[in-house]
Motif scaffolding. Structure first.
Motif, mmCIF file in Angstrom:
data_model
loop_
_atom_site.group_PDB
_atom_site.id
_atom_site.type_symbol
_atom_site.label_atom_id
_atom_site.label_comp_id
_atom_site.label_asym_id
_atom_site.label_seq_id
_atom_site.Cartn_x
_atom_site.Cartn_y
_atom_site.Cartn_z
ATOM 1 N N GLY A 141 12.156 17.841 -13.581
ATOM 2 C CA GLY A 141 12.007 17.993 -12.144
ATOM 3 C C GLY A 141 12.082 16.673 -11.414
ATOM 4 N N SER A 142 11.506 15.653 -11.990
ATOM 5 C CA SER A 142 11.565 14.387 -11.268
ATOM 6 C C SER A 142 11.262 13.256 -12.219
ATOM 7 N N GLU A 143 11.615 12.063 -11.769
ATOM 8 C CA GLU A 143 11.303 10.890 -12.582
ATOM 9 C C GLU A 143 9.802 10.728 -12.747
ATOM 10 N N LEU A 144 9.035 11.249 -11.822
ATOM 11 C CA LEU A 144 7.586 11.123 -11.896
ATOM 12 C C LEU A 144 7.074 11.640 -13.232
ATOM 13 N N TRP A 145 7.565 12.812 -13.624
ATOM 14 C CA TRP A 145 7.092 13.386 -14.868
ATOM 15 C C TRP A 145 7.596 12.628 -16.088
ATOM 16 N N VAL A 146 8.819 12.077 -15.977
ATOM 17 C CA VAL A 146 9.311 11.252 -17.087
ATOM 18 C C VAL A 146 8.381 10.062 -17.287
ATOM 19 N N GLY A 147 8.006 9.435 -16.158
ATOM 20 C CA GLY A 147 7.110 8.286 -16.231
ATOM 21 C C GLY A 147 5.771 8.667 -16.842
ATOM 22 N N ILE A 148 5.171 9.721 -16.316
ATOM 23 C CA ILE A 148 3.858 10.146 -16.816
ATOM 24 C C ILE A 148 3.944 10.516 -18.287
ATOM 25 N N LEU A 149 4.961 11.277 -18.638
ATOM 26 C CA LEU A 149 5.099 11.721 -20.027
ATOM 27 C C LEU A 149 5.244 10.534 -20.975
ATOM 28 N N ILE A 181 0.828 -1.215 0.000
ATOM 29 C CA ILE A 181 0.000 0.000 0.000
ATOM 30 C C ILE A 181 0.854 1.254 0.000
ATOM 31 N N LYS A 182 2.060 1.123 0.561
ATOM 32 C CA LYS A 182 2.951 2.286 0.565
ATOM 33 C C LYS A 182 3.180 2.801 -0.842
ATOM 34 N N GLY A 183 3.123 1.901 -1.830
ATOM 35 C CA GLY A 183 3.393 2.317 -3.202
ATOM 36 C C GLY A 183 2.174 2.861 -3.919
ATOM 37 N N LEU A 184 1.020 2.750 -3.273
ATOM 38 C CA LEU A 184 -0.229 3.119 -3.935
ATOM 39 C C LEU A 184 -0.271 4.579 -4.416
ATOM 40 N N PRO A 185 0.141 5.518 -3.583
ATOM 41 C CA PRO A 185 0.063 6.908 -4.046
ATOM 42 C C PRO A 185 0.793 7.144 -5.358
ATOM 43 N N ILE A 186 2.007 6.636 -5.462
ATOM 44 C CA ILE A 186 2.764 6.856 -6.705
ATOM 45 C C ILE A 186 2.070 6.179 -7.878
ATOM 46 N N THR A 187 1.662 4.917 -7.675
ATOM 47 C CA THR A 187 0.990 4.211 -8.769
ATOM 48 C C THR A 187 -0.228 4.985 -9.243
ATOM 49 N N LEU A 188 -1.061 5.418 -8.287
ATOM 50 C CA LEU A 188 -2.276 6.127 -8.683
ATOM 51 C C LEU A 188 -1.952 7.470 -9.322
ATOM 52 N N VAL A 208 0.758 8.302 -11.031
ATOM 53 C CA VAL A 208 1.245 8.079 -12.390
ATOM 54 C C VAL A 208 0.076 7.730 -13.303
ATOM 55 N N LEU A 209 -0.824 6.886 -12.797
ATOM 56 C CA LEU A 209 -1.965 6.488 -13.621
ATOM 57 C C LEU A 209 -2.825 7.694 -13.974
ATOM 58 N N ALA A 210 -3.156 8.493 -12.957
ATOM 59 C CA ALA A 210 -4.020 9.652 -13.203
ATOM 60 C C ALA A 210 -3.368 10.612 -14.180
ATOM 61 N N GLY A 211 -2.089 10.914 -13.930
ATOM 62 C CA GLY A 211 -1.381 11.837 -14.819
ATOM 63 C C GLY A 211 -1.339 11.315 -16.243
ATOM 64 N N SER A 212 -0.967 10.040 -16.386
ATOM 65 C CA SER A 212 -0.894 9.462 -17.733
ATOM 66 C C SER A 212 -2.249 9.493 -18.412
ATOM 67 N N ALA A 213 -3.291 9.165 -17.650
ATOM 68 C CA ALA A 213 -4.626 9.113 -18.249
ATOM 69 C C ALA A 213 -5.006 10.476 -18.807
ATOM 70 N N VAL A 214 -4.920 11.481 -17.961
ATOM 71 C CA VAL A 214 -5.324 12.819 -18.393
ATOM 72 C C VAL A 214 -4.568 13.245 -19.646
#
Lengths: 258, 220, 250
Positions: B83-91, B12-19, B21-27
């Motif tokens: 800024g972060s890997e988060l955006w690389v993933g979403i992009l 569950i600790k990983g849930l925030p990041i997974t969600l 990334v999913l939300a960002g990618s979806a939009v």
């Protein structure tokens, strides 16, 4: 003919190597009812489609209410009309299709109201009133809020006619509007067409195989064969006096024995 | 079975990041899908060609390769610091699935029956009015089930961001199993079940959309 | 960089940056090293495709079991495998399976890849088969019954010969899709082109060029394959007069 509402001058239309219209010359008077008959492949649907701007002629001139439809003036030259020019003229023409082409995601009333509101920018209340009147005229005043897929074929075609009529065109085109219907539904549609014809105001061109009806309702019958107008005249003349063999055998095939 | 109650909280600790990334990618992917889909139908040759390049490149290459490539190329080649890997993933996920879904957009618009366009022309509507009032309402209905399917794909794709260091569900699963080797099969099985639970509402949504899309559309 | 009178570098300033940071030297050096992995990458693709084709049938049969609870169970298992990340499935096989009590055994990375990707996509292939079968005209089943075909012959002589050819383009599409999923196996140690690129990067501190090579290799191969599939699709359309069956592509 003085002041025809529509004229065709030597109109040709080819699809690739195949020439479908081989020189059409035609005048239509305002409020004249014309039946356009002929064997399949003769080009009758193509004739009205070029008038409705769904197809572009390869050669020739079509005018509507005195204006050149497919060409416009640019400076001192005549060039191919742009969309703006086409739209300025197209509003005078209406069409009812063989497969109805109603908008499935709108109710019957919405189908009728969409174009006047968005295209002619008329005010919603008066459009609504006129649309309801039109739907009542075609006998579907009780189905205003139904969707097309809830209707029978005949009912759909009547909605399609109401939709076209609400736009108050000067010329109304009917493209084999009963050919896709079950036989028992054809009558109700023909009745509505007869009513529209009797009101007198619009010119009408009916492409149809309903020969008896056409000969009854039309002021003039035009027989199209192999891309040209082979015969043209009043229904009585065509029936009795024509010695065109192809026409006679065509009529013979399509008329019911009475 | 107390291990079960140990493992799940870890995941569950990983849930925030997974969600996230999913939300960002979806939009972003839906946005890109519409823009690219409509661009491919444009009458402007330049727009059409550039968009086609984008679509072919992202459809023709592998998501994981795109992920690594963007991770290394963006800072080096384009001097873009997201800024972060988060955006690389979403992009990456957005660009990849945006390309696939642009084909869905394009196909749906094209498959709305030609008669509908002709009726619009006969009623003297402009191209824009035809698109807005007649074609898009019907096309969107058709797109919905496929969009739902792609959303499930994107959920699966989020698991790849653990490879560029993001702490998503899979990351915590790997972490736990690396210190509890004996339980590795159980941990990964539970990770799969975790993703499946996330996917269930999406699967239900797709089924609903498939029914909804059948009515209200005129197609050949 | 100029095209005619246009100086591209002024319009797109990043072109200069690309020229400065992209080392063609690295490209020529790394290419042979990376290309050596093509055999493994392609081999894994073909092997997992074979597994997927096979298991696709297995799922069909499992879901047709007359015993409701079992067929329902297998349908959900299939859905489970289809809707969960293949990466996690690969990890399960490679890191997890060896530690499963009794049946656990260490699996070679290549085998993990074949099984993992193969079984994952077999769930999609099964759907392709299913829609192919459904697209066979209902009258064919009745004709087979009227001619007193046995169940086996009905399937092999009447239904499948009509159901399968239209699915071929769709199956071809999945081959390409699986080809693009294969690099996931780099994470469990399969030495395909992606892993070789990463190894090169780790060794020489230049990741950009090797990864670009890998991307381009994929692009070229999948584009070429999709052209071939489109040609096949045309031929099949001409022959059967029917549209190809199958669910839409991922």
């Amino acid at each position: 003919m003085t002041n025809p509402i529509v004229t065709f001058r030597d109109v040709h239309k080819s699809y690739g190597d195949v020439e479908v219209l081989k020189g059409i010359d035609l005048d239509i008077a305002p409020a004249e009812k014309i039946a356009l008959i002929g064997p399949s492949g003769s080009g009758k649907t193509t004739v009205i489609r070029t008038l409705m701007t769904l197809e572009e002629p390869t050669a020739g001139i079509i005018t509507v209410d005195g204006q050149n439809l497919w060409q416009m003036e640019k400076g001192s030259k005549m060039v191919r009309a742009n969309e703006k020019h086409l739209r300025s003229i197209r509003g005078k023409i209406g069409m009812v299709f063989q497969h109805f082409n109603l908008f499935p995601h709108m109710t019957n009333l919405e189908n009728c109201m969409a174009a006047p509101i968005h295209v002619k920018k008329e005010d919603k209340a008066s459009v609504r009133k006129r649309s309801i009147e039109m739907l009542e005229k075609v006998g579907l005043g009780d189905k205003l809020d139904n969707y097309p897929n809830q209707l029978s074929g005949g009912q759909k075609q009547r909605v399609a006619m109401a939709r076209a009529l609400v736009m108050r065109p000067k010329v109304m085109l009917f493209d084999e509007v009963t050919s896709a219907l079950d036989p028992e539904l054809v009558g109700e549609v023909l009745e509505v067409i007869r009513d529209i014809a009797n009101e007198g105001e619009m010119a009408m061109v009916l492409v149809t195989h309903e020969m008896d009806f056409a000969l009854d309702v039309a002021d003039r019958v035009i027989f199209l064969d192999n891309g040209v107008i082979a015969e043209s005249g009043k229904p009585a003349e065509i029936l009795q006096h024509s010695d065109n063999e192809r026409l006679q055998s065509f009529l013979h095939r399509f008329r019911s024995t009475s | 079975m107390e291990t079960l109650s140990e493992i799940f909280p870890e995941l569950i600790k990983g849930l925030p990041i997974t969600l996230l990334v999913l939300a960002g990618s979806a939009v972003f992917s839906y946005l890109i899908a519409f823009i690219a889909g409509l661009s491919r139908l444009s009458r402007n040759v330049v727009i059409r060609t550039f968009t086609s390049f984008y679509v072919e490149i992202f459809r023709g290459t592998s998501l994981i390769v795109q992920l690594f490539w963007l991770y290394f190329a963006l800072p080096v080649l384009f001097d873009i610091d997201l800024g972060s890997e988060l955006w690389v993933g979403i992009l990456t996920i957005a660009l990849n699935y945006g390309a696939y879904m642009s084909e869905v957009v394009r196909g749906s618009i094209l498959s709305v029956a030609k008669g509908q366009t002709e009726a619009g022309i006969a009623l003297n509507m402009t191209r824009f009015q035809r698109m807005r009032l007649i074609i898009l309402p019907q096309a969107v209905r058709m797109m919905l089930p496929e969009f739902g399917n792609y959303l499930i794909q994107m959920l699966k794709a989020t698991s790849l961001v653990s490879l560029i260091g993001l702490m998503d569900v899979l990351y915590f699963g790997e972490l736990y199993s690396s210190t509890h080797i004996q339980q590795a099969p159980l941990v990964y099985l539970l990770t799969l079940i975790f993703y499946f639970i996330l996917a269930l509402p999406l699967i239900w949504f797709v089924r609903k959309m498939e029914a909804f899309s059948k009515k209200g559309v005129a197609s050949e | 960089m100029r095209i005619g009178n246009l100086d591209l570098e002024r319009i797109f300033p990043f072109i200069t940056r690309i020229k400065e940071n992209f080392s063609w030297e690295t490209v020529t050096e790394s290419f042979p090293i990376i290309f050596k992995g093509i055999g493994i990458t392609l081999g894994l693709t073909i092997a997992s495709f074979a597994v997927a084709l096979l298991f696709g049938f297995v799922w069909l049969l499992l879901r047709k079991i007359p015993f409701k609870p079992l067929s329902w169970l297998f349908t959900w298992i299939m859905e489970f495998i289809r809707s969960t990340p293949p990466l996690v499935q690969l990890f399960f096989l490679y890191y997890g399976w060896p530690n499963v009590p009794v049946v656990g055994v260490t699996l070679d990375p290549f085998v993990c890849g074949v099984l993992g990707i193969g079984i994952h996509f077999s769930t999609y292939i099964s759907e392709v088969y299913r829609s192919g079968i459904e697209s066979v005209d209902k009258g064919q089943w009745e004709a087979a019954k009227a001619l007193n075909y046995s169940a086996g012959k009905k399937w092999t002589k009447v239904i499948l010969p009509q159901a399968l050819p239209p699915t071929i383009p769709m199956l071809g599409n999945y081959l390409i899709i699986m080809f693009k999923e294969v690099p996931l196996t780099a994470t469990i140690g399969v030495i395909g082109i992606l892993q070789l690129a990463r190894d090169y990067g780790a060794q020489y501190w230049r990741y950009l060029e090797p990864l670009t090579i890998v991307a381009l290799l994929f692009l070229v191969m999948s584009y070429a394959s999709s052209l071939i599939i489109r040609r096949m699709e045309k031929k099949i359309n001409e022959r059967t007069g029917k549209k190809p069956a199958g669910t839409a592509v991922q």
